[in-house]
Enzyme design. Structure first.
Site, short mmCIF file in Angstrom:
data_model
loop_
_atom_site.label_atom_id
_atom_site.label_comp_id
_atom_site.label_asym_id
_atom_site.label_seq_id
_atom_site.Cartn_x
_atom_site.Cartn_y
_atom_site.Cartn_z
N THR A 7 60.15 27.86 30.31
CA THR A 7 60.88 26.85 29.43
C THR A 7 62.45 27.35 29.91
O THR A 7 62.68 28.31 30.30
CB THR A 7 60.89 27.08 28.12
N ASP A 74 53.25 22.55 25.74
CA ASP A 74 53.60 21.24 25.96
C ASP A 74 53.34 20.63 24.41
O ASP A 74 52.10 20.62 23.95
CB ASP A 74 52.67 20.46 26.85
N SER A 75 54.42 20.04 23.89
CA SER A 75 54.11 19.62 22.64
C SER A 75 54.67 18.17 22.46
O SER A 75 55.67 17.87 23.10
CB SER A 75 54.59 20.47 21.59
N GLY A 198 64.37 18.82 18.31
CA GLY A 198 63.64 17.76 18.56
C GLY A 198 63.51 16.69 17.28
O GLY A 198 64.35 16.52 16.70
N TYR A 199 62.27 16.62 16.89
CA TYR A 199 62.07 15.53 15.81
C TYR A 199 61.95 16.39 14.21
O TYR A 199 61.74 15.75 13.29
CB TYR A 199 60.82 14.65 16.05
#
EC number: 3.6.1.66
Length: 257
Positions: A7, A74-75, A198-199
């Protein structure tokens, strides 16, 4: 033992380190996690069509370049009413990779007319551990002649900007493990919370910490978003936490070798 996390997001490195420390206990002291970004490794092109494929792709790339074990994940977010989108495109849903505010704004606009009861979603994560075959040595394509940490050190000395240069050796893969984790919940209409990335500010997980609710004005008593949870609360239920916890036996076996 050094393990490279595939990452360039130092926040993700901190999160993964915390999860491993919680589950490995004292054995975590034997692991030094470093990020691919800190080693100036390039981001591989994510050509996979599933989270599992992309996690393995990233971990294989780092392990083959460094001769060190590599962890990658990975998401993404799967919104049921959107036919499982944004999925593997979650991080670049609005076009630019990692532009959280733009991604969140686009998602909210796309489901603006969807009633609350239909805004169900899941975060899904694939976590991979790939171990290089250092016994077989490296197929050298540039200035690294030996394996392990010596290769890691010697390969990072010649970048034009004075920083470390990407490793150019390639190592065969000895073993690989991939695990999946999910966190279900709903998408709310306005972001809440300052933690995570992120979300997270839009996502209210179904699993909630006992005795805790939102304290934000106009939302007091409401369930917490992922971004309102403490790191420990989120890790206990998160998709990434579940996938990484499932990798612990493979990490423990690596430490025992």
């Amino acid at each position: 033992m050094q393990i490279v996390v595939a990452t360039h997001n130092e926040g993700k490195l901190v999160e993964i380190r915390r999860i491993l420390e919680e589950d490995l206990g004292p054995a975590a002291a034997d692991i030094e996690l470093v990020s691919a970004g800190s080693l100036h490794l390039p981001d591989p092109v994510e050509t996979g069509v599933t989270f599992q494929e992309n996690a393995l792709l990233k971990a294989r790339d780092v392990a083959s370049r460094t001769g060190l074990p590599a962890i990658a994940d990975d998401s993404g977010l799967i919104v049921d009413v959107m036919g499982n989108a944004p999925g593997i495109l979650s991080a670049r849903w609005a076009g630019a990779h990692g532009h959280d505010k733009a991604n969140n704004a686009l998602l909210l606009a796309q489901i603006e007319d969807i009633p609350d009861a239909k805004r169900t979603a899941r975060f899904r994560c694939a976590a991979a551990l790939v171990v290089p075959d250092t016994e077989a040595g490296a197929d050298v394509t540039g200035g690294v002649a030996d394996g392990g940490e010596a290769a890691l050190s010697s390969a990072h000395t010649t970048a034009a900007d004075g920083g470390p240069a990407p490793i150019s050796a390639r190592y065969a893969i000895a073993s690989e493990t991939v695990e999946l984790g999910e966190m279900s919940g709903v998408i709310i209409r306005k972001p809440r919370g300052e933690h995570g990335f992120g979300y997270d500010p839009l996502f209210v997980p179904d699993d909630q910490p006992a005795g805790r609710t939102s304290t934000e004005p106009d939302y007091e008593g409401e369930p917490l978003t992922s971004a309102e949870m403490t790191p420990a609360e989120k890790n206990a239920i998160s998709h990434r936490g579940k996938a990484l916890k499932a990798l612990i036996p493979a990490v423990e076996a690596l430490l025992a070798d």
